[in-house]
Design a protein around this motif. Structure first.
Motif, PDB file in Angstrom:
ATOM      1  N   LYS A   1     158.603 -21.844 -36.834  1.00  0.00           N
ATOM      2  CA  LYS A   1     159.681 -21.196 -36.086  1.00  0.00           C
ATOM      3  C   LYS A   1     159.320 -21.071 -34.604  1.00  0.00           C
ATOM      4  O   LYS A   1     158.154 -21.026 -34.243  1.00  0.00           O
ATOM      5  CB  LYS A   1     159.993 -19.805 -36.684  1.00  0.00           C
ATOM      6  CG  LYS A   1     158.805 -18.978 -37.193  1.00  0.00           C
ATOM      7  CD  LYS A   1     157.861 -18.506 -36.152  1.00  0.00           C
ATOM      8  CE  LYS A   1     156.725 -17.723 -36.801  1.00  0.00           C
ATOM      9  NZ  LYS A   1     155.701 -17.394 -35.810  1.00  0.00           N
ATOM     10  N   PRO A   2     160.396 -21.081 -33.772  1.00  0.00           N
ATOM     11  CA  PRO A   2     161.805 -21.319 -34.055  1.00  0.00           C
ATOM     12  C   PRO A   2     162.122 -22.809 -34.024  1.00  0.00           C
ATOM     13  O   PRO A   2     161.284 -23.615 -33.611  1.00  0.00           O
ATOM     14  CB  PRO A   2     162.506 -20.609 -32.893  1.00  0.00           C
ATOM     15  CG  PRO A   2     161.554 -20.821 -31.740  1.00  0.00           C
ATOM     16  CD  PRO A   2     160.175 -20.707 -32.351  1.00  0.00           C
TER      17      PRO A   2
ATOM     18  N   ILE B   1     170.641 -18.269 -38.523  1.00  0.00           N
ATOM     19  CA  ILE B   1     169.456 -17.560 -38.055  1.00  0.00           C
ATOM     20  C   ILE B   1     169.007 -18.103 -36.698  1.00  0.00           C
ATOM     21  O   ILE B   1     168.568 -17.350 -35.819  1.00  0.00           O
ATOM     22  CB  ILE B   1     168.302 -17.608 -39.086  1.00  0.00           C
ATOM     23  CG1 ILE B   1     167.128 -16.723 -38.652  1.00  0.00           C
ATOM     24  CG2 ILE B   1     167.829 -19.028 -39.350  1.00  0.00           C
ATOM     25  CD1 ILE B   1     167.411 -15.250 -38.693  1.00  0.00           C
ATOM     26  N   THR B   2     169.156 -19.406 -36.481  1.00  0.00           N
ATOM     27  CA  THR B   2     168.820 -20.006 -35.195  1.00  0.00           C
ATOM     28  C   THR B   2     169.736 -19.478 -34.100  1.00  0.00           C
ATOM     29  O   THR B   2     169.290 -19.192 -32.971  1.00  0.00           O
ATOM     30  CB  THR B   2     168.910 -21.542 -35.281  1.00  0.00           C
ATOM     31  OG1 THR B   2     167.904 -22.011 -36.187  1.00  0.00           O
ATOM     32  CG2 THR B   2     168.722 -22.194 -33.920  1.00  0.00           C
TER      33      THR B   2
ATOM     34  N   TRP C   1     160.794 -20.299 -44.226  1.00  0.00           N
ATOM     35  CA  TRP C   1     161.520 -20.105 -45.492  1.00  0.00           C
ATOM     36  C   TRP C   1     160.565 -19.755 -46.634  1.00  0.00           C
ATOM     37  O   TRP C   1     160.885 -18.964 -47.518  1.00  0.00           O
ATOM     38  CB  TRP C   1     162.318 -21.356 -45.858  1.00  0.00           C
ATOM     39  CG  TRP C   1     163.269 -21.137 -46.997  1.00  0.00           C
ATOM     40  CD1 TRP C   1     164.560 -20.711 -46.917  1.00  0.00           C
ATOM     41  CD2 TRP C   1     162.998 -21.303 -48.388  1.00  0.00           C
ATOM     42  NE1 TRP C   1     165.122 -20.604 -48.166  1.00  0.00           N
ATOM     43  CE2 TRP C   1     164.173 -20.964 -49.090  1.00  0.00           C
ATOM     44  CE3 TRP C   1     161.883 -21.694 -49.116  1.00  0.00           C
ATOM     45  CZ2 TRP C   1     164.269 -21.008 -50.475  1.00  0.00           C
ATOM     46  CZ3 TRP C   1     161.975 -21.746 -50.501  1.00  0.00           C
ATOM     47  CH2 TRP C   1     163.156 -21.408 -51.161  1.00  0.00           C
TER      48      TRP C   1
ATOM     49  N   TRP D   1     166.171 -14.438 -42.724  1.00  0.00           N
ATOM     50  CA  TRP D   1     166.843 -15.648 -43.220  1.00  0.00           C
ATOM     51  C   TRP D   1     167.447 -15.402 -44.601  1.00  0.00           C
ATOM     52  O   TRP D   1     168.578 -15.780 -44.897  1.00  0.00           O
ATOM     53  CB  TRP D   1     165.861 -16.816 -43.243  1.00  0.00           C
ATOM     54  CG  TRP D   1     166.497 -18.167 -43.336  1.00  0.00           C
ATOM     55  CD1 TRP D   1     167.827 -18.447 -43.461  1.00  0.00           C
ATOM     56  CD2 TRP D   1     165.822 -19.423 -43.291  1.00  0.00           C
ATOM     57  NE1 TRP D   1     168.025 -19.806 -43.507  1.00  0.00           N
ATOM     58  CE2 TRP D   1     166.807 -20.426 -43.401  1.00  0.00           C
ATOM     59  CE3 TRP D   1     164.493 -19.803 -43.182  1.00  0.00           C
ATOM     60  CZ2 TRP D   1     166.489 -21.791 -43.404  1.00  0.00           C
ATOM     61  CZ3 TRP D   1     164.184 -21.157 -43.179  1.00  0.00           C
ATOM     62  CH2 TRP D   1     165.163 -22.133 -43.294  1.00  0.00           C
TER      63      TRP D   1
ATOM     64  N   ALA E   1     169.582 -23.685 -41.424  1.00  0.00           N
ATOM     65  CA  ALA E   1     169.052 -22.678 -40.507  1.00  0.00           C
ATOM     66  C   ALA E   1     169.963 -22.391 -39.327  1.00  0.00           C
ATOM     67  O   ALA E   1     169.520 -21.767 -38.351  1.00  0.00           O
ATOM     68  CB  ALA E   1     167.682 -23.118 -40.000  1.00  0.00           C
TER      69      ALA E   1
ATOM     70  N   ASN F   1     159.946 -15.988 -47.004  1.00  0.00           N
ATOM     71  CA  ASN F   1     161.058 -15.045 -47.103  1.00  0.00           C
ATOM     72  C   ASN F   1     160.997 -14.292 -48.421  1.00  0.00           C
ATOM     73  O   ASN F   1     160.588 -14.834 -49.457  1.00  0.00           O
ATOM     74  CB  ASN F   1     162.389 -15.789 -47.007  1.00  0.00           C
ATOM     75  CG  ASN F   1     162.972 -15.765 -45.594  1.00  0.00           C
ATOM     76  OD1 ASN F   1     164.106 -15.373 -45.394  1.00  0.00           O
ATOM     77  ND2 ASN F   1     162.178 -16.166 -44.605  1.00  0.00           N
TER      78      ASN F   1
ATOM     79  N   HIS G   1     162.659 -14.716 -38.510  1.00  0.00           N
ATOM     80  CA  HIS G   1     162.866 -15.802 -39.473  1.00  0.00           C
ATOM     81  C   HIS G   1     162.291 -15.447 -40.840  1.00  0.00           C
ATOM     82  O   HIS G   1     162.819 -15.858 -41.877  1.00  0.00           O
ATOM     83  CB  HIS G   1     162.211 -17.084 -38.971  1.00  0.00           C
ATOM     84  CG  HIS G   1     162.906 -17.715 -37.803  1.00  0.00           C
ATOM     85  ND1 HIS G   1     162.558 -17.432 -36.493  1.00  0.00           N
ATOM     86  CD2 HIS G   1     163.932 -18.596 -37.737  1.00  0.00           C
ATOM     87  CE1 HIS G   1     163.329 -18.136 -35.673  1.00  0.00           C
ATOM     88  NE2 HIS G   1     164.177 -18.849 -36.402  1.00  0.00           N
TER      89      HIS G   1
END
Length: 518
Positions: free
Chosen positions: A195-196, A471-472, A223, A316, A468, A226, A312
């Motif tokens: 990330k990002p 969230i981005t 991910w 997410w 994504a 998470n 993230h």
């Protein structure tokens, strides 16, 4: 300290996207077993046929890059054939402890005499990267009969010369993520990236669109760390806290310096450090160590701030569960710094570095049966008010965490939605176990065999760039709101801020020559 570092046919894709974190871990474990044992009865114990491997170039040999390189080397289905970093020597690096990384390298290489050289303090740089890769394949798994990897200074040269390369892992500072990901996808290389996706919204959108229009496999690393929203969503859907109205998420970041002014000293560029390449697409400026190792994420030009660093991991899964798309409004609240001009104090007009502390509120519209909901992000020691249910018991909020606020109650959970509890509202069944004691590197490493499987099969799997977008958008609008220090009204369809025309300049970057279309 290490444990606290929270660094698609159509039907098939839809099914994959509904996998929970726990389901994914189970599938990953199965994939790892399958890849490990298939060739052994033919080729001997521990041997993986070349046809069962993918070749990978590792771009970004800083401290976190090395930290994640070590367990990746232990995956027999991946063969690291090249490393890349604009810094040649282990000079000027910072880490969470002076010997943590060197000790981990020695353990992985089974070599108690390994030294980073350079300033002989913290490992880093492409020479260390090459030494680690070559040392591992020669001393730990020499039966893999692997030739020495190639070290590159410029990732563009690497991508042009390594014609047979299957994949890249990108572990550079944030401002290089987008351009290097697009360069790799353009050349048909699969991409693992931290990330990002980008620290500019328009660039991040281009990366995601390019991934959607390509057959390459992309995987966005956070991910894998998470948490699961299963229990929280079951409680919300059952009416335990009434109608959900707000989600609050707070972190202990930053845990690196964020500077109130631009660097004034002009030290020489360290020997072996290509400052021009490190800057990449960003405008030329004088070198300063306060822009680079560990502290880059505190600058708007080079990083994404605390939300890009940590959001993230925590949010997410929340975005997916609540079907959050694009916010209509973003409201910043940030700290400021004052200085003296002679005998007169003044506030520093800071549009170059993230504030020491902030709270940013995102207002999301209704989506289907879900009514509007506000998402509030806090960093730098800021937290939401202590709920009455805790306050009345003389309890405080944890250092990091998440609260789901409804019209009739609240759910308190850990930062990654772990160990949720209803602190006010209707009593419901006990929470499902949702605690993963492994650190982020261990969680990420466990997913690597599934990445290999996807690269070989051509089938996308959860955690790709394609998923994504929301969230981005959020983490980049967070940065724009703080930098402009203004309330933003956002027109998602046209990717435009309608309340402040001047703030739109922060949605994109001006690329230096040589970086526009790499």
């Amino acid at each position: 300290m290490e444990k606290n570092i929270h660094e698609n046919s159509t039907n098939h894709a839809a099914k994959k996207r509904t996998l929970s974190r726990r389901d994914f871990v189970s599938v990953t474990a199965t994939a790892a077993t399958a890849f490990t044992i298939v060739p052994r009865h033919v080729l001997g114990k521990g041997y993986i046929a070349p046809s069962d491997k993918i070749t990978l170039a590792y771009i970004g040999i800083g401290t976190q890059g090395i930290r994640e390189l070590l367990p990746l080397l232990e995956v027999p289905q991946i063969q690291v054939t090249a490393v890349c970093d604009p810094n040649r020597y282990a000079v000027g690096y910072r880490d969470w402890g002076t010997t943590y990384l060197k000790d981990a390298i020695r353990k992985t290489l089974k070599n108690d005499n390994w030294e980073p050289r350079g300033d002989n303090t913290i490992p880093g740089g492409r020479e260390n990267g090459k030494s680690i890769v070559d040392g591992y394949y020669a001393n730990v798994h020499n039966e893999w009969k692997y030739n020495a990897c190639t070290a590159y200074e410029d990732a563009r040269e690497l991508l042009d010369k390594e014609k047979d390369l299957d994949a890249v892992k990108i572990m550079t500072p944030d401002h290089l993520h987008g351009v290097l990901a697009m360069a790799a996808i353009k050349r048909g290389k699969h991409v693992l990236m931290h990330k990002p996706i980008s620290n500019r919204l328009t660039e991040g959108k281009k990366v995601i669109e390019m991934a959607r229009n390509s057959n390459v496999i992309t995987h966005f690393i956070p991910w894998d760390s998470n948490g699961a929203m299963d229990t929280v969503m079951a409680w919300i859907n059952a009416g335990a806290i009434g109608t959900l109205t707000e989600v609050h998420n707070w972190t202990n970041r930053p845990v690196w310096p964020q500077y109130p002014d631009l660097p004034k000293d002009k030290p020489p560029i360290p020997d072996g450090f290509n400052w021009d390449l490190w800057l990449g697409p960003e405008a030329m400026r004088d070198y300063s160590p306060d822009y680079t190792h560990m502290v880059f994420r505190g600058w708007y030009d080079f990083g994404g701030g605390s939300m890009a660093d940590m959001g993230h991991y925590s949010l997410w899964t929340v975005f997916n569960a609540l079907k959050l798309t694009s916010p209509t409004t973003v409201i910043p609240c940030r700290s400021h710094v004052c200085a003296f001009n002679g005998a007169v104090p003044y506030r520093i007009n800071n549009d170059f570095s993230f504030p020491m502390a902030s709270m940013v509120r995102f207002k999301y519209p209704a989506n289907g049966n879900r009514p509007p909901v506000d998402l509030c992000w806090y960093d730098g020691g800021m937290q939401p008010p202590i709920p009455e249910a805790l306050f009345s018991q003389n309890k405080e909020l944890p250092q990091e965490g998440m609260i789901f606020v409804g019209t009739e109650g609240k759910i308190l959970a850990g930062f990654n939605v772990e160990e949720p509890q209803i602190i006010s509202g209707k009593k419901m069944g006990a929470a499902k176990t949702n605690t993963d004691a492994r650190d982020q590197v261990a969680q990420t490493s466990a997913a690597l065999p599934l990445f290999v499987e996807a690269c070989k099969s051509g089938r996308q799997y959860p955690g790709g760039f394609r998923e994504a977008g929301p969230i981005t958008e959020a983490v980049n609008l967070y940065a724009v709101a703080l930098r402009a220090n203004k309330l933003l009204q956002y027109d998602a369809a046209n990717m435009k801020i309608t309340s402040s025309s001047d703030a739109n300049k922060y949605l994109s970057r001006t690329y230096r020559s040589g970086w526009e279309n790499i």
